[in-house]
Design a protein around this motif. Sequence first.
Motif, PDB file in Angstrom:
ATOM      1  N   GLU A 177       0.962  -1.216  -0.052  1.00  0.00           N
ATOM      2  CA  GLU A 177      -0.006  -0.062   0.006  1.00  0.00           C
ATOM      3  C   GLU A 177       0.739   1.257   0.035  1.00  0.00           C
ATOM      4  O   GLU A 177       0.504   2.387  -0.517  1.00  0.00           O
ATOM      5  N   ILE A 178       2.152   1.339   0.438  1.00  0.00           N
ATOM      6  CA  ILE A 178       2.872   2.348   0.590  1.00  0.00           C
ATOM      7  C   ILE A 178       3.747   2.642  -0.700  1.00  0.00           C
ATOM      8  O   ILE A 178       3.746   3.396  -1.082  1.00  0.00           O
ATOM      9  N   ARG A 179       4.319   1.567  -0.869  1.00  0.00           N
ATOM     10  CA  ARG A 179       5.362   1.365  -2.245  1.00  0.00           C
ATOM     11  C   ARG A 179       4.748   1.348  -3.635  1.00  0.00           C
ATOM     12  O   ARG A 179       5.156   1.867  -4.646  1.00  0.00           O
ATOM     13  N   GLY A 180       3.563   0.877  -3.819  1.00  0.00           N
ATOM     14  CA  GLY A 180       2.731   0.870  -5.022  1.00  0.00           C
ATOM     15  C   GLY A 180       2.601   2.159  -5.484  1.00  0.00           C
ATOM     16  O   GLY A 180       2.711   2.274  -6.676  1.00  0.00           O
ATOM     17  N   PRO A 181       1.626   2.916  -4.699  1.00  0.00           N
ATOM     18  CA  PRO A 181       1.621   4.268  -5.338  1.00  0.00           C
ATOM     19  C   PRO A 181       2.578   5.015  -5.643  1.00  0.00           C
ATOM     20  O   PRO A 181       2.489   5.870  -6.415  1.00  0.00           O
ATOM     21  N   TYR A 182       3.813   4.725  -4.913  1.00  0.00           N
ATOM     22  CA  TYR A 182       4.928   5.603  -4.970  1.00  0.00           C
ATOM     23  C   TYR A 182       5.574   5.117  -6.473  1.00  0.00           C
ATOM     24  O   TYR A 182       5.918   6.352  -7.130  1.00  0.00           O
ATOM     25  N   LEU A 183       5.516   3.840  -6.765  1.00  0.00           N
ATOM     26  CA  LEU A 183       5.946   3.570  -8.154  1.00  0.00           C
ATOM     27  C   LEU A 183       5.027   4.095  -9.359  1.00  0.00           C
ATOM     28  O   LEU A 183       5.414   4.764 -10.189  1.00  0.00           O
ATOM     29  N   ALA A 184       3.939   4.038  -9.033  1.00  0.00           N
ATOM     30  CA  ALA A 184       2.768   4.356 -10.077  1.00  0.00           C
ATOM     31  C   ALA A 184       2.911   6.119 -10.084  1.00  0.00           C
ATOM     32  O   ALA A 184       2.917   6.492 -11.061  1.00  0.00           O
ATOM     33  N   SER A 185       2.903   6.755  -9.123  1.00  0.00           N
ATOM     34  CA  SER A 185       3.045   8.250  -9.254  1.00  0.00           C
ATOM     35  C   SER A 185       4.464   8.707  -9.631  1.00  0.00           C
ATOM     36  O   SER A 185       4.493   9.957 -10.477  1.00  0.00           O
ATOM     37  N   SER A 186       5.364   7.910  -9.446  1.00  0.00           N
ATOM     38  CA  SER A 186       6.862   8.324 -10.076  1.00  0.00           C
ATOM     39  C   SER A 186       6.735   8.031 -11.650  1.00  0.00           C
ATOM     40  O   SER A 186       7.295   9.042 -12.272  1.00  0.00           O
ATOM     41  N   GLN A 234       5.103  -8.489  -7.378  1.00  0.00           N
ATOM     42  CA  GLN A 234       4.038  -8.259  -8.441  1.00  0.00           C
ATOM     43  C   GLN A 234       2.785  -7.398  -7.884  1.00  0.00           C
ATOM     44  O   GLN A 234       2.240  -6.413  -8.674  1.00  0.00           O
ATOM     45  N   ALA A 235       2.254  -7.573  -6.516  1.00  0.00           N
ATOM     46  CA  ALA A 235       1.506  -6.559  -6.016  1.00  0.00           C
ATOM     47  C   ALA A 235       1.833  -5.097  -5.934  1.00  0.00           C
ATOM     48  O   ALA A 235       1.056  -4.121  -6.191  1.00  0.00           O
ATOM     49  N   THR A 236       3.097  -4.868  -5.595  1.00  0.00           N
ATOM     50  CA  THR A 236       3.730  -3.544  -5.273  1.00  0.00           C
ATOM     51  C   THR A 236       3.655  -2.818  -7.020  1.00  0.00           C
ATOM     52  O   THR A 236       3.311  -1.670  -6.984  1.00  0.00           O
ATOM     53  N   CYS A 237       4.054  -3.523  -7.873  1.00  0.00           N
ATOM     54  CA  CYS A 237       4.145  -3.139  -9.242  1.00  0.00           C
ATOM     55  C   CYS A 237       2.874  -2.906  -9.886  1.00  0.00           C
ATOM     56  O   CYS A 237       2.603  -2.161 -10.963  1.00  0.00           O
ATOM     57  N   GLN A 238       1.554  -3.579  -9.487  1.00  0.00           N
ATOM     58  CA  GLN A 238       0.569  -3.672 -10.054  1.00  0.00           C
ATOM     59  C   GLN A 238      -0.187  -2.358 -10.098  1.00  0.00           C
ATOM     60  O   GLN A 238      -0.585  -1.967 -11.476  1.00  0.00           O
ATOM     61  N   PRO A 239      -0.196  -1.274  -9.371  1.00  0.00           N
ATOM     62  CA  PRO A 239      -0.631   0.151  -9.680  1.00  0.00           C
ATOM     63  C   PRO A 239       0.013   0.589 -11.110  1.00  0.00           C
ATOM     64  O   PRO A 239      -0.650   1.290 -12.060  1.00  0.00           O
ATOM     65  N   ALA A 240       1.352   0.639 -11.128  1.00  0.00           N
ATOM     66  CA  ALA A 240       2.270   1.096 -12.046  1.00  0.00           C
ATOM     67  C   ALA A 240       1.820   0.236 -13.458  1.00  0.00           C
ATOM     68  O   ALA A 240       1.920   0.861 -14.665  1.00  0.00           O
ATOM     69  N   LEU A 241       1.739  -1.059 -13.178  1.00  0.00           N
ATOM     70  CA  LEU A 241       1.451  -1.611 -14.549  1.00  0.00           C
ATOM     71  C   LEU A 241      -0.001  -1.304 -14.923  1.00  0.00           C
ATOM     72  O   LEU A 241      -0.429  -1.431 -16.278  1.00  0.00           O
ATOM     73  N   THR A 242      -1.048  -1.085 -13.954  1.00  0.00           N
ATOM     74  CA  THR A 242      -2.417  -0.939 -14.572  1.00  0.00           C
ATOM     75  C   THR A 242      -2.350   0.553 -15.390  1.00  0.00           C
ATOM     76  O   THR A 242      -3.102   0.556 -16.456  1.00  0.00           O
ATOM     77  N   GLU A 243      -1.330   1.686 -14.845  1.00  0.00           N
ATOM     78  CA  GLU A 243      -1.342   2.588 -15.392  1.00  0.00           C
ATOM     79  C   GLU A 243      -0.691   2.711 -16.903  1.00  0.00           C
ATOM     80  O   GLU A 243      -1.141   3.273 -17.974  1.00  0.00           O
ATOM     81  N   LEU A 244       0.359   1.591 -16.874  1.00  0.00           N
ATOM     82  CA  LEU A 244       0.956   1.282 -18.254  1.00  0.00           C
ATOM     83  C   LEU A 244      -0.147   0.716 -19.314  1.00  0.00           C
ATOM     84  O   LEU A 244      -0.279   0.968 -20.300  1.00  0.00           O
TER      85      LEU A 244
END
Length: 634
Positions: free
Chosen positions: A214-223, A283-293
């Motif tokens: 929940e902390i690192r996932g949004p960080y990756l997506a926002s960056s 995989q779960a941490t990267c999922q928000p960024a992958l969804t944006e991709l």
Amino acid sequence: MAVGLSAVGNPAVDEEARAEVDVLNSRLDKTAQLTKKIQASLGRLDASGQCVRDVAGPLSVETKRLQVLGNNIDAVLAAIERLRQPADSKNNEEVIIRSGPENAGLSNYLASIQRLNVSHRDMQASNLRANQETMAELGRLIKSGNSQLEGHFDKLLRMETPRLIEPLHYVTKDQPFPILTRDNFAHLRLIYSHLAANNHQSVQESSVATIYIEIRGPYLASSLSNLAAASVNTAKKKTPQAAYKPGTNGIGTYAQAMEGIFVSEYDNICQIFARDDWGMVFQATCQPALTELARTLREINSHIKSHLGTDCFLAYEITEIISSLSGNLETRTGELKGALAAALKPIRETAKMSLSELIEDARRKVNGLQTLPADGASAPVVSETMRRLQAMVEFLRPMSSIMVSIGDGGWKGQSSANSRPSDAIPSLASFDVGADGREIFAHYCADTIDVLLSSLEQKARILHKNISLAGVFLANSVIIIERMIVDSDLSPLLVSRSETLAQWRKKSTAMYTDVCKNLSACLFDTIHTTRTNRPTSASADSASVVKNLSSKDRDKIKEKFTQFNSGFDDMVWRHKSYNMEREVRALFGEDIRQKLQPLYERFWDRYHEIDKGKGKYVKHDKSQMAAIFTSLAS
């Protein structure tokens, strides 16, 4: 005998002896009586002993039983004493727990919770009713301690997790993306290990894993969000009709940043979590960024489909970039291949569909032509189609992959987008091991050219009533295609297929020189022979030949010269008026020369004296005609 003698001889002695005997006998009697009393006493004692034995036996067994019971009671009392010790020390542990891991120190805090866990398990094993309340209190302390550990994990992680970073800084300077500090790694790993071991939770149930995601996932997506937006914006060109140029879209930088930040995040995860948990947490941490991709690629795909003729190349480029990203991450982390394949699928399907669509587009453009250049010049659709093929060569690696996935000829008939429905990025294992993507692409180029020329031929026959003009138009198109092949990277791919264009050159030449059939007919004459007067094969003297002609035959020869001159002059005028490519003019001029010059020279040799050099019927001699033929090819 001696006694008797003595007694007889001494009565006093005898009397004394008898007295002693009496004393002895008396003593014997007393001894006998005492023996009897002793025997009676022994009998009575033996009877009493038996009674004692009968009574003492059961008492011994009972005594032993009581001894065992006593020992057991002592053991229980000792166990109770041990169980009372945690209860007695609860207050001390409670002080540590309530002070929190920051104040108590993480190691001391974890040790306190560990002692509480041991005490709680011992009390559960004893199952004493008297300890139930203490057990409940210990349970609450353990739960509170674990909750504070989770909060501490959250706090430590948030301290080193910014809302976002600027990935371009790391990409442009070729620097690794930031990871957590070594101290944080140690603390976070201790907390995770303690909770995972004592709570017996899987990674899906782990509270700290959830906190991390929940902390690192949004960080990756926002960056990565700005690069995602830039990829969409750069897809929209300032000049809509301009063809896409390689590297002008931001998707390459986007993928490069994604690879860098994902790899760094994988390093973080490996330092904190257990080996079996790395994949799921990553995989779960990267999922928000992958969804944006995936959303970004869908938006770009919509743009590509709306501008397929000019932006299909962007689909090829993205296919290569995301495929490379998937391969690199698969090598370095072993994860995300499926997720990236799913994100890429819409654009990959568009890339496959474009192959048949571009051929159909060329056919539609030719069929939609209402006019053709009146001078036989080629139509713009020829250069446009060839520029597409030249541009495709710049994306030969993804094109080869796409070609192998749809198979040789997969662009024909049914849309190639439906030829191999799959979410997976194709690998060599999914292809025919004998397939050659370059060879299939060359076949595709040849098919495109063949469809283009076939459509142009049909349109030329309709719009150019003059078959020669249609031949010029077709030949110009063939030469432009050949030139654009030779002057580009298409050359090594299509050099083995030059025979196809040679056939089209032959066809266009035949169409153009169709006029030579009528001109050739003017140069044929009829020779009447008899058995006694056959013409010789040697060159005939024109004067003699003409002299032997009847007036009717002479008129026919004059008419043939007149018809030829008229038709030839018209052909020459038209030839010079047509807009021919240099190679076409040379090709047609030489072909006309080969067809007409030998016939004319023969005809001239036989009949040039028909007007006795006045030039009324015979306008050109052989040298003049040769010069004209030469001029036709230049």
